[in-house]
Motif scaffolding. Structure first.
Motif, PDB file in Angstrom:
ATOM      1  N   ASN A  83       5.961  -5.037 -10.407  1.00 35.13           N
ATOM      2  CA  ASN A  83       6.301  -4.112 -11.490  1.00 35.13           C
ATOM      3  C   ASN A  83       5.105  -3.250 -11.843  1.00 35.13           C
ATOM      4  O   ASN A  83       5.252  -2.111 -12.242  1.00 35.13           O
ATOM      5  CB  ASN A  83       6.766  -4.896 -12.730  1.00 35.13           C
ATOM      6  CG  ASN A  83       8.046  -5.646 -12.461  1.00 35.13           C
ATOM      7  OD1 ASN A  83       8.957  -5.137 -11.831  1.00 35.13           O
ATOM      8  ND2 ASN A  83       8.109  -6.880 -12.934  1.00 35.13           N
ATOM      9  N   GLU A  84       3.918  -3.830 -11.711  1.00 33.68           N
ATOM     10  CA  GLU A  84       2.684  -3.102 -11.976  1.00 33.68           C
ATOM     11  C   GLU A  84       2.327  -2.243 -10.766  1.00 33.68           C
ATOM     12  O   GLU A  84       2.636  -2.596  -9.631  1.00 33.68           O
ATOM     13  CB  GLU A  84       1.526  -4.071 -12.227  1.00 33.68           C
ATOM     14  CG  GLU A  84       1.695  -4.948 -13.433  1.00 33.68           C
ATOM     15  CD  GLU A  84       0.552  -5.938 -13.574  1.00 33.68           C
ATOM     16  OE1 GLU A  84      -0.616  -5.559 -13.356  1.00 33.68           O
ATOM     17  OE2 GLU A  84       0.846  -7.099 -13.902  1.00 33.68           O
ATOM     18  N   SER A  85       1.657  -1.144 -11.020  1.00 35.74           N
ATOM     19  CA  SER A  85       1.137  -0.309  -9.939  1.00 35.74           C
ATOM     20  C   SER A  85      -0.327  -0.652  -9.726  1.00 35.74           C
ATOM     21  O   SER A  85      -1.103  -0.694 -10.689  1.00 35.74           O
ATOM     22  CB  SER A  85       1.257   1.175 -10.289  1.00 35.74           C
ATOM     23  OG  SER A  85       2.597   1.564 -10.299  1.00 35.74           O
ATOM     24  N   PHE A  86      -0.688  -0.917  -8.490  1.00 34.80           N
ATOM     25  CA  PHE A  86      -2.076  -1.220  -8.149  1.00 34.80           C
ATOM     26  C   PHE A  86      -2.632  -0.059  -7.332  1.00 34.80           C
ATOM     27  O   PHE A  86      -2.149   0.227  -6.241  1.00 34.80           O
ATOM     28  CB  PHE A  86      -2.174  -2.536  -7.379  1.00 34.80           C
ATOM     29  CG  PHE A  86      -1.755  -3.723  -8.195  1.00 34.80           C
ATOM     30  CD1 PHE A  86      -2.621  -4.259  -9.134  1.00 34.80           C
ATOM     31  CD2 PHE A  86      -0.495  -4.285  -8.051  1.00 34.80           C
ATOM     32  CE1 PHE A  86      -2.239  -5.344  -9.913  1.00 34.80           C
ATOM     33  CE2 PHE A  86      -0.113  -5.365  -8.813  1.00 34.80           C
ATOM     34  CZ  PHE A  86      -0.982  -5.897  -9.756  1.00 34.80           C
ATOM     35  N   GLU A  87      -3.626   0.601  -7.896  1.00 38.48           N
ATOM     36  CA  GLU A  87      -4.243   1.756  -7.243  1.00 38.48           C
ATOM     37  C   GLU A  87      -5.191   1.336  -6.132  1.00 38.48           C
ATOM     38  O   GLU A  87      -5.428   2.097  -5.204  1.00 38.48           O
ATOM     39  CB  GLU A  87      -5.010   2.605  -8.266  1.00 38.48           C
ATOM     40  CG  GLU A  87      -4.156   3.167  -9.381  1.00 38.48           C
ATOM     41  CD  GLU A  87      -3.267   4.301  -8.914  1.00 38.48           C
ATOM     42  OE1 GLU A  87      -3.649   5.011  -7.981  1.00 38.48           O
ATOM     43  OE2 GLU A  87      -2.184   4.457  -9.510  1.00 38.48           O
ATOM     44  N   ASN A  88      -5.751   0.123  -6.264  1.00 35.22           N
ATOM     45  CA  ASN A  88      -6.726  -0.326  -5.276  1.00 35.22           C
ATOM     46  C   ASN A  88      -6.779  -1.855  -5.263  1.00 35.22           C
ATOM     47  O   ASN A  88      -6.199  -2.520  -6.122  1.00 35.22           O
ATOM     48  CB  ASN A  88      -8.112   0.282  -5.550  1.00 35.22           C
ATOM     49  CG  ASN A  88      -8.608  -0.035  -6.942  1.00 35.22           C
ATOM     50  OD1 ASN A  88      -8.692  -1.200  -7.343  1.00 35.22           O
ATOM     51  ND2 ASN A  88      -8.949   1.001  -7.704  1.00 35.22           N
ATOM     52  N   MET A  96      -2.565  -7.673   1.339  1.00 33.62           N
ATOM     53  CA  MET A  96      -2.841  -6.240   1.435  1.00 33.62           C
ATOM     54  C   MET A  96      -1.865  -5.450   0.574  1.00 33.62           C
ATOM     55  O   MET A  96      -0.739  -5.879   0.349  1.00 33.62           O
ATOM     56  CB  MET A  96      -2.742  -5.791   2.890  1.00 33.62           C
ATOM     57  CG  MET A  96      -3.785  -6.455   3.764  1.00 33.62           C
ATOM     58  SD  MET A  96      -3.496  -6.209   5.515  1.00 33.62           S
ATOM     59  CE  MET A  96      -1.951  -7.027   5.715  1.00 33.62           C
ATOM     60  N   LEU A  97      -2.313  -4.301   0.123  1.00 29.54           N
ATOM     61  CA  LEU A  97      -1.457  -3.399  -0.633  1.00 29.54           C
ATOM     62  C   LEU A  97      -0.695  -2.502   0.329  1.00 29.54           C
ATOM     63  O   LEU A  97      -1.249  -2.028   1.317  1.00 29.54           O
ATOM     64  CB  LEU A  97      -2.288  -2.528  -1.572  1.00 29.54           C
ATOM     65  CG  LEU A  97      -2.992  -3.250  -2.712  1.00 29.54           C
ATOM     66  CD1 LEU A  97      -3.915  -2.283  -3.450  1.00 29.54           C
ATOM     67  CD2 LEU A  97      -1.981  -3.854  -3.665  1.00 29.54           C
ATOM     68  N   GLN A  98       0.568  -2.274  -0.001  1.00 29.78           N
ATOM     69  CA  GLN A  98       1.359  -1.295   0.732  1.00 29.78           C
ATOM     70  C   GLN A  98       1.996  -0.410  -0.324  1.00 29.78           C
ATOM     71  O   GLN A  98       2.972  -0.793  -0.975  1.00 29.78           O
ATOM     72  CB  GLN A  98       2.416  -1.953   1.600  1.00 29.78           C
ATOM     73  CG  GLN A  98       3.154  -0.942   2.455  1.00 29.78           C
ATOM     74  CD  GLN A  98       4.148  -1.604   3.377  1.00 29.78           C
ATOM     75  OE1 GLN A  98       4.885  -2.486   2.958  1.00 29.78           O
ATOM     76  NE2 GLN A  98       4.157  -1.184   4.610  1.00 29.78           N
ATOM     77  N   GLY A  99       1.417   0.757  -0.529  1.00 28.51           N
ATOM     78  CA  GLY A  99       1.843   1.594  -1.646  1.00 28.51           C
ATOM     79  C   GLY A  99       1.300   1.006  -2.939  1.00 28.51           C
ATOM     80  O   GLY A  99       0.404   0.166  -2.933  1.00 28.51           O
ATOM     81  N   LYS A 100       1.864   1.432  -4.059  1.00 24.45           N
ATOM     82  CA  LYS A 100       1.353   0.992  -5.357  1.00 24.45           C
ATOM     83  C   LYS A 100       2.104  -0.205  -5.922  1.00 24.45           C
ATOM     84  O   LYS A 100       1.634  -0.851  -6.836  1.00 24.45           O
ATOM     85  CB  LYS A 100       1.409   2.146  -6.345  1.00 24.45           C
ATOM     86  CG  LYS A 100       0.464   3.277  -5.975  1.00 24.45           C
ATOM     87  CD  LYS A 100       0.519   4.388  -6.977  1.00 24.45           C
ATOM     88  CE  LYS A 100      -0.412   5.499  -6.564  1.00 24.45           C
ATOM     89  NZ  LYS A 100      -0.414   6.596  -7.517  1.00 24.45           N
ATOM     90  N   ASN A 101       3.294  -0.503  -5.408  1.00 24.70           N
ATOM     91  CA  ASN A 101       4.118  -1.562  -5.973  1.00 24.70           C
ATOM     92  C   ASN A 101       4.593  -2.575  -4.944  1.00 24.70           C
ATOM     93  O   ASN A 101       5.649  -3.177  -5.106  1.00 24.70           O
ATOM     94  CB  ASN A 101       5.337  -0.958  -6.686  1.00 24.70           C
ATOM     95  CG  ASN A 101       4.942  -0.128  -7.873  1.00 24.70           C
ATOM     96  OD1 ASN A 101       4.715   1.068  -7.737  1.00 24.70           O
ATOM     97  ND2 ASN A 101       4.818  -0.756  -9.021  1.00 24.70           N
TER      98      ASN A 101
END
Length: 124
Positions: free
Chosen positions: A13-18, A61-66
């Motif tokens: 639900n949160e957006s992670f920029e990095n 790993m992040l894939q996009g912001k969400n």
């Protein structure tokens, strides 16, 4: 799941920029896989858990912001990956068999599932 490869996706639900933002949210969580660590892999960041051996480690790993990807991989780090490739070349590919067969390969696949469930439970 492909043979020897395990990947799980967790939507947030949160957006992670990095990676630092995500790491700050999970660094103090008691995960079954151990304590997460934010490390450099070449020019990129990645969050990892303690490896079971040179070929079996959990990467986050992040894939996009969400979206968070949890996967089974070899030990993080360009140097370690080069060493693994050298072992593989010397053994005619037999060294890589440890990443798809054996006790640690099965354990890391279970830990990928468990880590994904634990991340989902955080309702990030």
């Amino acid at each position: 799941m492909a043979f020897g490869f395990k990947l799980k996706t967790v939507k947030t639900n949160e957006s992670f920029e990095n990676y630092q933002q995500l790491f700050d949210r999970i660094k103090d969580v008691d995960f079954t896989a151990g304590k997460p660590e934010l490390v450099k892999n070449g020019f990129a960041d990645v969050i990892v858990f303690p490896p079971l051996d040179r070929q079996n480690q959990i990467w986050v790993m992040l894939q996009g912001k969400n979206k968070i990807i949890i996967q089974k991989n070899q030990v993080v780090g360009v140097t370690d990956q080069a060493i693994n490739a050298a072992f593989d070349a010397v053994t005619g590919g037999l060294f890589s068999v440890g990443s798809i067969m054996g006790k640690n390969a099965k354990n890391i696949e279970k830990l990928v599932e468990t880590t994904a469930s634990e991340l989902e439970a955080l309702k990030l």
